[in-house]
Design an enzyme around this catalytic site. Structure first.
Site, PDB file in Angstrom:
ATOM      1  N   GLU A   1      -6.389   4.722  -0.050  1.00 48.35           N
ATOM      2  CA  GLU A   1      -5.927   5.391   1.186  1.00 48.35           C
ATOM      3  C   GLU A   1      -6.189   6.311   0.788  1.00 48.35           C
ATOM      4  O   GLU A   1      -5.195   6.785   0.086  1.00 48.35           O
ATOM      5  CB  GLU A   1      -5.325   3.922   1.767  1.00 48.35           C
ATOM      6  CG  GLU A   1      -5.473   2.837   2.428  1.00 48.35           C
ATOM      7  CD  GLU A   1      -4.335   1.982   3.147  1.00 48.35           C
ATOM      8  OE1 GLU A   1      -4.630   1.006   3.447  1.00 48.35           O
ATOM      9  OE2 GLU A   1      -2.909   2.099   2.782  1.00 48.35           O
TER      10      GLU A   1
ATOM     11  N   SER B   1      -5.254   5.057   5.692  1.00 51.12           N
ATOM     12  CA  SER B   1      -3.419   3.316   5.589  1.00 51.12           C
ATOM     13  C   SER B   1      -3.579   3.473   7.219  1.00 51.12           C
ATOM     14  O   SER B   1      -4.365   4.860   7.647  1.00 51.12           O
ATOM     15  CB  SER B   1      -2.030   4.324   5.165  1.00 51.12           C
ATOM     16  OG  SER B   1      -1.478   4.236   6.032  1.00 51.12           O
TER      17      SER B   1
ATOM     18  N   ASP C   1       0.915  -0.570  -0.280  1.00 52.99           N
ATOM     19  CA  ASP C   1       0.150  -0.286  -0.032  1.00 52.99           C
ATOM     20  C   ASP C   1       0.618   1.299   0.131  1.00 52.99           C
ATOM     21  O   ASP C   1       0.334   2.217  -0.403  1.00 52.99           O
ATOM     22  CB  ASP C   1      -0.773   0.451   0.916  1.00 52.99           C
ATOM     23  CG  ASP C   1      -2.102  -1.254   1.211  1.00 52.99           C
ATOM     24  OD1 ASP C   1      -2.602  -1.960  -0.291  1.00 52.99           O
ATOM     25  OD2 ASP C   1      -3.377  -1.085   1.671  1.00 52.99           O
TER      26      ASP C   1
ATOM     27  N   CYS D   1       1.128  -8.145   5.448  1.00 51.91           N
ATOM     28  CA  CYS D   1       1.191  -7.007   4.868  1.00 51.91           C
ATOM     29  C   CYS D   1      -0.466  -6.721   4.553  1.00 51.91           C
ATOM     30  O   CYS D   1      -0.521  -7.575   3.688  1.00 51.91           O
ATOM     31  CB  CYS D   1       2.566  -6.513   4.318  1.00 51.91           C
ATOM     32  SG  CYS D   1       3.494  -5.618   4.725  1.00 51.91           S
ATOM     33  N   ASP D   2      -1.325  -5.160   4.589  1.00 55.28           N
ATOM     34  CA  ASP D   2      -1.915  -4.906   4.488  1.00 55.28           C
ATOM     35  C   ASP D   2      -3.242  -6.072   3.629  1.00 55.28           C
ATOM     36  O   ASP D   2      -3.566  -6.833   5.813  1.00 55.28           O
ATOM     37  CB  ASP D   2      -1.295  -4.410   2.951  1.00 55.28           C
ATOM     38  CG  ASP D   2      -0.596  -2.941   3.147  1.00 55.28           C
ATOM     39  OD1 ASP D   2      -0.507  -2.413   3.498  1.00 55.28           O
ATOM     40  OD2 ASP D   2      -0.028  -2.960   2.260  1.00 55.28           O
ATOM     41  N   LYS D   3      -3.360  -5.949   2.593  1.00 54.71           N
ATOM     42  CA  LYS D   3      -4.877  -7.006   2.221  1.00 54.71           C
ATOM     43  C   LYS D   3      -4.485  -8.303   2.563  1.00 54.71           C
ATOM     44  O   LYS D   3      -5.256  -9.327   2.532  1.00 54.71           O
ATOM     45  CB  LYS D   3      -5.543  -6.309   2.041  1.00 54.71           C
ATOM     46  CG  LYS D   3      -5.456  -4.749   0.845  1.00 54.71           C
ATOM     47  CD  LYS D   3      -6.554  -4.389   2.397  1.00 54.71           C
ATOM     48  CE  LYS D   3      -5.899  -3.057   2.191  1.00 54.71           C
ATOM     49  NZ  LYS D   3      -4.241  -2.467   2.539  1.00 54.71           N
TER      50      LYS D   3
END
Length: 563
Positions: free
Chosen positions: A450, A476, A78, A119-121
């Site tokens: 984001e 974020s 991201d 991380c992230d998604k």
């Protein structure tokens, strides 16, 4: 075993022949087949080393008497995708990841699974896929990176780098200082060091009982993390070999109690607002009916006892680990009453959550506070309602100053994130404004970008205590300030956010959970009658499909399976 479908009987000779081509021997066909869902990818700092974890897991599974099969999912960083149209693909990647897990595990009838996200998604995508497969599954993340440091020793992280752009643009920082931050904010592999989305989700995995203690806080690429990876691998083989192991099927661990416990820890630690989006989607995959307004009820019972970057720039995940970790947070939270956490919830390691945390304690009360000395008597996230958010909006209350908890300001509207970034950098945004960024929701973006770039610019330009921001997009985990996201209904589905005009008064009250446009109904009706929706041009075939099927943020931005 579930894998007997592909390996037992005379009619499976062709199947076994193909499996032998991968190196299997006669003795392997009586062992459990274990899927290793790895999210190794070179371009993400939290993932470029995960192929090494995959090899460690393979070896440990073989030693424990299982047969390992590694497969990979995609990933989007991201931070690297931030501020340009690459971010349109971030949230949709969650669905690809979930579909990939379901596809590989069910096509090959594997018996159990170990997931290696970071991380992230990627964490929620793997969880959603694992729920569909519903076999014994354990999560072991790559681990957080340590904090970086400027030349003068000041701790910094990715949020520092984004905010530095605003400071440099405003003439408050030299090019040399900016370069110092750029080169030192992210010092090594791991998920970014604050309580951003990745580390929020990895700590919630502990709360849900689907990971080992320390999953969210033990640093990446350390001996302690490697030992955790090995332990997780041994445990998944143990579960796969266990007779009548159905009680460890994933939906029996990640159930209504686990979803509740995740939100409790989220409140106590002031997690990323993205966790609301992901946990609502996870609840749906787990067949748990969970109303977004329940989150405020949890917040009333849970004190905010741990502030971590971006809410407190001097504290990072390593500090939380040293202070006792997530178990210490949960133990302190549970001291507020038996009805706060579901301590009888089963964990993947075999004990209840209560048994897991019974000996935990806070080692440093300056990092993890007690309930009596909490940062706030209520949790770190708040769901807002009002005519601007009939189905809800989310704010990370832990990241705002007290003076912004109740705020009235005049709207300045932008129909896209790039338009907003240009407006903020050219000083169109003034103290007392509420920045409105719309048509960036799941359907309108599409993909629900984001908004770290605009929020970091607001902070870096010294407007963080005088300007609020609302959007049907999201933020974020590195975002701080009065930033309200996930506004539902979104602009693309006719939400009131689409009808705001420059100069309108917008009211925010975090403590009363209010987000309101202070414009009379007659004026709103006239605007609605004359309304012509703005549409972002979409060229991508995948994003067009996503746009057709995605629900709004208050429904987890999940894809519809029936038209």
């Amino acid at each position: 075993m579930r894998s007997d479908i592909i390996k037992k009987g005379f009619d499976k000779a062709p199947h076994r022949s193909l499996l032998r081509a991968t190196g299997l021997k006669d003795e392997d066909f009586d062992k459990p087949f274990i899927g290793i869902a790895n999210s190794y990818i070179d371009i993400i700092p939290g993932h470029f080393f995960l192929h090494e974890y995959g090899e460690i897991v393979k070896e440990a599974i073989r030693e424990a008497g299982g047969v390992p099969f590694v497969f990979n999912t995609i990933g989007v960083d991201d931070g690297i995708a931030m501020g340009h149209d690459g971010m349109l693909y971030s949230l949709p990647s969650r669905e690809i990841i979930a579909d990939s897990i379901e596809t590989v595990m069910n096509a090959h009838k594997l018996d159990a699974m170990i997931c290696i996200p970071n991380c992230d998604k990627i964490v929620p995508g793997m969880i959603m896929g694992a729920l569909r497969v519903n076999v014994p599954t354990i999560f072991v993340s790559g681990g957080p990176m340590p904090a970086g440091h400027k030349k003068d020793g000041t701790p910094i992280d990715l949020a520092t780098a984004f905010e530095a752009v605003g400071e440099f643009n405003d003439g408050k920082m030299s090019e040399e200082e900016l370069k110092d931050i750029e080169c030192n904010a992210c010092p090594s592999g791991g998920s970014c060091s604050g309580m951003f989305t990745a580390n929020s989700m990895n700590t919630l995995c502990e709360a849900m009982g689907i990971a080992l203690p320390g999953n969210g806080t033990v640093l990446a690429m350390t001996p302690e993390r490697i030992e955790m990876v090995k332990k997780a691998a041994r445990r998944i083989v143990e579960l796969a070999k266990m007779e009548n192991n159905e009680k460890y099927n994933f939906k029996n661990i990640l159930n209504e109690k686990a979803v509740h416990n995740a939100f409790v820890v989220d409140m106590a630690m002031g997690g990323s607002s993205n966790t609301v989006l992901h946990m609502l989607a996870i609840a749906r995959e787990a067949d748990v009916e969970y109303k977004i307004e329940n989150i405020n009820k949890i917040a009333e019972k849970v004190a905010h006892i741990a502030k971590i970057s971006p809410s407190l720039t001097t504290v990072h995940m390593k500090d939380i680990d040293d202070a006792g970790g997530v178990n210490a947070v949960m133990k302190e939270v549970s001291n507020r009453g038996n009805d706060v956490l579901h301590l009888d919830a089963l964990t993947i390691t075999g004990e209840t959550l209560g048994e897991r945390i019974k000996d935990a304690y806070i080692k440093d009360t300056s990092i993890i506070h007690t309930n009596d000395n909490a940062y706030s008597p209520v949790g770190g996230l708040s769901i807002l309602f009002g005519n601007l958010a009939e189905e809800g909006a989310v704010i990370k209350a832990a990241g705002i100053v007290d003076s912004m908890r109740h705020f009235k300001g005049t709207a300045i509207c932008f129909n896209s994130q790039p338009e907003a970034i240009a407006g903020i950098m050219s000083h169109k945004v003034k103290p007392g404004n509420v920045v409105v960024i719309r048509y960036e929701g799941p359907k309108g973006g599409p993909g629900m970008q984001e908004m770290l770039a605009p929020t970091a610019l607001i902070q870096g330009m010294g407007l963080g205590e005088t300007v609020a921001l609302i959007t049907d997009g999201r933020f974020s985990g590195a975002t701080k300030g009065a930033s309200i996201g996930h506004v539902s209904p979104e602009a693309a589905e006719g939400g009131l956010i689409a009808l705001i005009e420059d100069g309108d008064e917008i009211e925010l009250d975090v403590d009363k959970h209010i987000l309101r446009l202070n414009v009379d109904e007659e004026t709103i009706a006239k605007r609605r009658a004359a309304y012509k929706p703005y549409k972002n041009e979409v060229k991508s075939k995948w994003l067009k499909r996503y746009q057709l099927l995605v629900s709004n943020a208050s429904n987890g931005a999940v894809l519809k399976t029936e038209l």
